[in-house]
Design a protein around this motif. Structure first.
Motif, PDB file in Angstrom:
ATOM      1  N   SER A 137      35.265  49.148 -36.157  1.00  0.00           N
ATOM      2  CA  SER A 137      36.146  48.259 -35.019  1.00  0.00           C
ATOM      3  C   SER A 137      36.707  48.956 -34.180  1.00  0.00           C
ATOM      4  O   SER A 137      37.491  50.103 -34.432  1.00  0.00           O
ATOM      5  CB  SER A 137      37.066  47.351 -35.734  1.00  0.00           C
ATOM      6  N   ASN A 138      36.982  48.908 -32.664  1.00  0.00           N
ATOM      7  CA  ASN A 138      37.523  49.277 -31.717  1.00  0.00           C
ATOM      8  C   ASN A 138      38.720  48.473 -31.176  1.00  0.00           C
ATOM      9  O   ASN A 138      39.137  48.717 -30.024  1.00  0.00           O
ATOM     10  CB  ASN A 138      36.715  49.838 -30.805  1.00  0.00           C
ATOM     11  N   THR A 139      38.981  47.447 -31.862  1.00  0.00           N
ATOM     12  CA  THR A 139      40.042  46.612 -31.107  1.00  0.00           C
ATOM     13  C   THR A 139      41.339  47.236 -30.941  1.00  0.00           C
ATOM     14  O   THR A 139      41.879  48.123 -31.808  1.00  0.00           O
ATOM     15  CB  THR A 139      40.241  45.358 -32.174  1.00  0.00           C
ATOM     16  N   ASN A 157      41.219  44.129 -36.836  1.00  0.00           N
ATOM     17  CA  ASN A 157      40.327  45.413 -37.256  1.00  0.00           C
ATOM     18  C   ASN A 157      39.532  44.826 -38.454  1.00  0.00           C
ATOM     19  O   ASN A 157      39.853  44.945 -39.362  1.00  0.00           O
ATOM     20  CB  ASN A 157      41.476  46.456 -37.463  1.00  0.00           C
ATOM     21  N   SER A 185      37.370  46.991 -39.971  1.00  0.00           N
ATOM     22  CA  SER A 185      37.275  48.319 -40.722  1.00  0.00           C
ATOM     23  C   SER A 185      38.609  48.460 -41.511  1.00  0.00           C
ATOM     24  O   SER A 185      38.405  49.783 -41.967  1.00  0.00           O
ATOM     25  CB  SER A 185      36.900  49.442 -39.631  1.00  0.00           C
ATOM     26  N   LEU A 186      39.471  47.561 -41.604  1.00  0.00           N
ATOM     27  CA  LEU A 186      40.368  47.916 -42.615  1.00  0.00           C
ATOM     28  C   LEU A 186      40.052  47.726 -43.946  1.00  0.00           C
ATOM     29  O   LEU A 186      39.483  46.466 -44.295  1.00  0.00           O
ATOM     30  CB  LEU A 186      41.807  47.052 -41.978  1.00  0.00           C
ATOM     31  N   PRO A 187      40.026  48.718 -44.941  1.00  0.00           N
ATOM     32  CA  PRO A 187      39.683  48.259 -46.220  1.00  0.00           C
ATOM     33  C   PRO A 187      40.610  47.168 -46.779  1.00  0.00           C
ATOM     34  O   PRO A 187      41.907  47.010 -46.503  1.00  0.00           O
ATOM     35  CB  PRO A 187      40.132  49.609 -47.055  1.00  0.00           C
ATOM     36  N   ARG A 238      42.552  52.171 -26.247  1.00  0.00           N
ATOM     37  CA  ARG A 238      41.145  51.537 -26.882  1.00  0.00           C
ATOM     38  C   ARG A 238      40.565  50.258 -26.264  1.00  0.00           C
ATOM     39  O   ARG A 238      39.613  49.929 -26.170  1.00  0.00           O
ATOM     40  CB  ARG A 238      41.560  50.948 -28.363  1.00  0.00           C
TER      41      ARG A 238
HETATM   42  C1  LIG Z   1      41.091  50.146 -38.307  1.00  0.00           C
HETATM   43  O1  LIG Z   1      41.609  50.548 -39.744  1.00  0.00           O
HETATM   44  C2  LIG Z   1      41.217  51.791 -40.025  1.00  0.00           C
HETATM   45  C3  LIG Z   1      41.503  52.130 -41.439  1.00  0.00           C
HETATM   46  O2  LIG Z   1      42.641  51.850 -41.618  1.00  0.00           O
HETATM   47  C4  LIG Z   1      41.567  52.918 -39.073  1.00  0.00           C
HETATM   48  O3  LIG Z   1      40.921  54.268 -39.422  1.00  0.00           O
HETATM   49  C5  LIG Z   1      41.206  52.609 -37.647  1.00  0.00           C
HETATM   50  O4  LIG Z   1      41.831  53.529 -36.770  1.00  0.00           O
HETATM   51  C6  LIG Z   1      41.600  51.052 -37.062  1.00  0.00           C
HETATM   52  N1  LIG Z   1      41.170  50.685 -36.120  1.00  0.00           N
HETATM   53  C7  LIG Z   1      42.010  50.380 -35.287  1.00  0.00           C
HETATM   54  C8  LIG Z   1      41.515  50.127 -33.839  1.00  0.00           C
HETATM   55  O5  LIG Z   1      43.213  50.272 -34.946  1.00  0.00           O
END
Ligand SMILES: *[C@@H]1O[C@H](CO)[C@@H](O)[C@H](O)[C@H]1NC(C)=O
Ligand SMILES: *[C@@H]1O[C@H](CO)[C@@H](O)[C@H](O)[C@H]1NC(C)=O
Ligand SMILES: *[C@@H]1O[C@H](CO)[C@@H](O)[C@H](O)[C@H]1NC(C)=O
Length: 392
Positions: free
Chosen positions: A115-117, A123, A125-127, A200
């Motif tokens: 995720s690039n939000t 987000n 990509s957050l576990p 971002r």
């Molecule tokens: C989203 O979460 C991941 C894992 O915590 C982190 O590495 C990443 O930078 C976050 N992405 C954004 C766009 O904030």
């Protein structure tokens, strides 16, 4: 007569006969309330990101469908259609629904992806762990598939009301069209200090282009209008600017931004800058016949690249847009049909019946081959592949 009508109705009500199933789960609605309100929490006892909530909502619908009817399992879910209208499209849908048809506005094709939000609630990509699913949800979602598969999915146009493109040459602007602005973009930049420190938003494309536009004197030297609202004139009219421009930039926002729609609906040639992201209908149209694509690494050459396009090439691309623009708007909704008829009426009152019509304006009030028709035509074409699981 009655027998025919009854059997047709029965046929249409028989899921056995259905080529596709549209699953009416509105994740867009969940997104809008989630994170802004105290409730709903979804799933229970957790305030995860709203992407997790949306993925879980679709998953729950799929589990219910699969437990209630034989149709989901019949073709491995390939004939089920899911709408994913939010910023990052289908990037984080549950892997069990992924074999289905994903409709979204975000055609990101790279894999693996993250995720690039710039908005933490989105987000994906957050576990995250939850008792309703084993392990980390990432393993079941974004790590299992890309955001968009050009073979089975479709990037669909965003809905624009006719008033949004009221000054378009296709909508009754008195011809001929004079495009005195060479290239145009107006939109959010988020460059205020501290607003987006990692730059971002828009993959930092809008911001880098803004600095280039100042350094290279785009407006003064090349008639390129670029910036946010305060960079424009006080009587600025977005629809009019698009109608007066030869090229219009299509740049991402946080995820998608409906700029391809904006430019095409105004007969402006789209200049697409977002690597490995397809725009609406890109996998089903000859997009390079009416648009330009520039790599994210070539921003400092934008002016040079656009200036190298000959007047003949420009004319050809504009002629091609005249032939397809109506596929990028939805006219089947009563509200939109009424609005466009009113505009035609106004146009007739204000102009001589003999006034020259702009090429492409013949599609103005016809619902035929609009965005919805185009989606249905594509689904029809895809039927054999969906039924037999063969490659196209
Ligand atoms: C989203 O979460 C991941 C894992 O915590 C982190 O590495 C990443 O930078 C976050 N992405 C954004 C766009 O904030
Ligand atoms: C759907 O149900 C079938 C039959 O119970 C099962 O074998 C299959 O794993 C289920 N599919 C999903 C995606 O849950
Ligand atoms: C744009 O220019 C400003 C002012 O020089 C600078 O602070 C900023 O970092 C630049 N942003 C980008 C994306 O180049």
């Amino acid at each position: 007569m009655r027998n025919i009508a009854t059997s047709v109705a029965a046929l249409h009500r028989s899921p056995e006969e259905a080529d596709y199933f549209y699953v009416p789960v509105s994740v867009g609605c969940l997104f809008d309330v989630y994170g802004w309100n105290e409730i709903p929490r979804w799933p229970r006892n957790i305030l995860g990101t709203r992407s997790h909530g949306a993925a879980m909502l679709q998953r729950e619908a799929m589990r219910w469908l699969n437990a209630t009817f034989p149709w989901f399992a019949r073709r491995g879910g390939r004939d089920h259609i899911w709408l994913n209208p939010h910023d990052e499209g289908a990037c984080y849908v549950w892997k069990d629904i992924w074999p289905g048809v994903m409709l979204s506005h975000w055609g990101r094709t790279d894999f693996p992806h993250a995720s690039n939000t710039a908005y933490s609630q989105d987000n994906y990509s957050l576990p995250l762990h939850h008792p309703l699913h084993p392990g980390d949800w990432l393993e079941h979602t974004s790590k299992a598939h890309p955001c968009f598969d050009p073979e089975k999915d479709l990037v669909i146009p965003a809905f624009k009301q006719p008033s949004h493109y009221r000054k378009s040459p296709y909508m009754g602007m008195v011809g001929p069209v004079t495009r005195t602005i060479f290239a145009f973009f107006q939109g959010d930049l988020r460059m205020e200090p501290g607003r987006d420190p990692a730059c971002r938003y828009s993959r930092c494309i809008r911001q880098r282009m803004y600095n280039l536009s100042k350094d290279q004197l785009w407006k003064e030297k090349y008639d390129i209008w670029y910036g946010d609202r305060k960079d424009m004139d006080s009587n600025f009219d977005y629809s009019e600017m698009l109608s007066r421009s030869t090229f219009c930039f299509v740049l991402p926002g946080d995820g998608w931004s409906p700029r391809l729609e904006d430019s095409v609906l105004h007969g402006c040639i789209p200049v697409i800058i977002m690597d490995q992201v397809q725009v609406a209908f890109e996998n089903i149209m000859d997009m390079d016949q009416f648009s330009v694509r520039i790599g994210e690494g070539e921003l400092d050459r934008i002016v040079e690249i656009l200036q190298a396009i000959s007047p003949e090439q420009i004319q050809t691309m504009q002629d091609n847009i005249n032939k397809v623009w109506h596929r990028f708007r939805y006219l089947g909704i009563r509200m939109a049909t009424l609005e466009v008829r009113q505009r035609l009426q106004q146009y007739r009152e204000n102009h001589d019946e003999d006034a020259p019509k702009n090429p492409g304006s013949e599609h103005m009030v016809s619902r035929q081959d609009d965005a919805f028709d185009t989606i249905i035509q594509w689904l029809h074409y895809r039927m054999p592949f969906v039924h037999k699981a063969t490659k196209q």
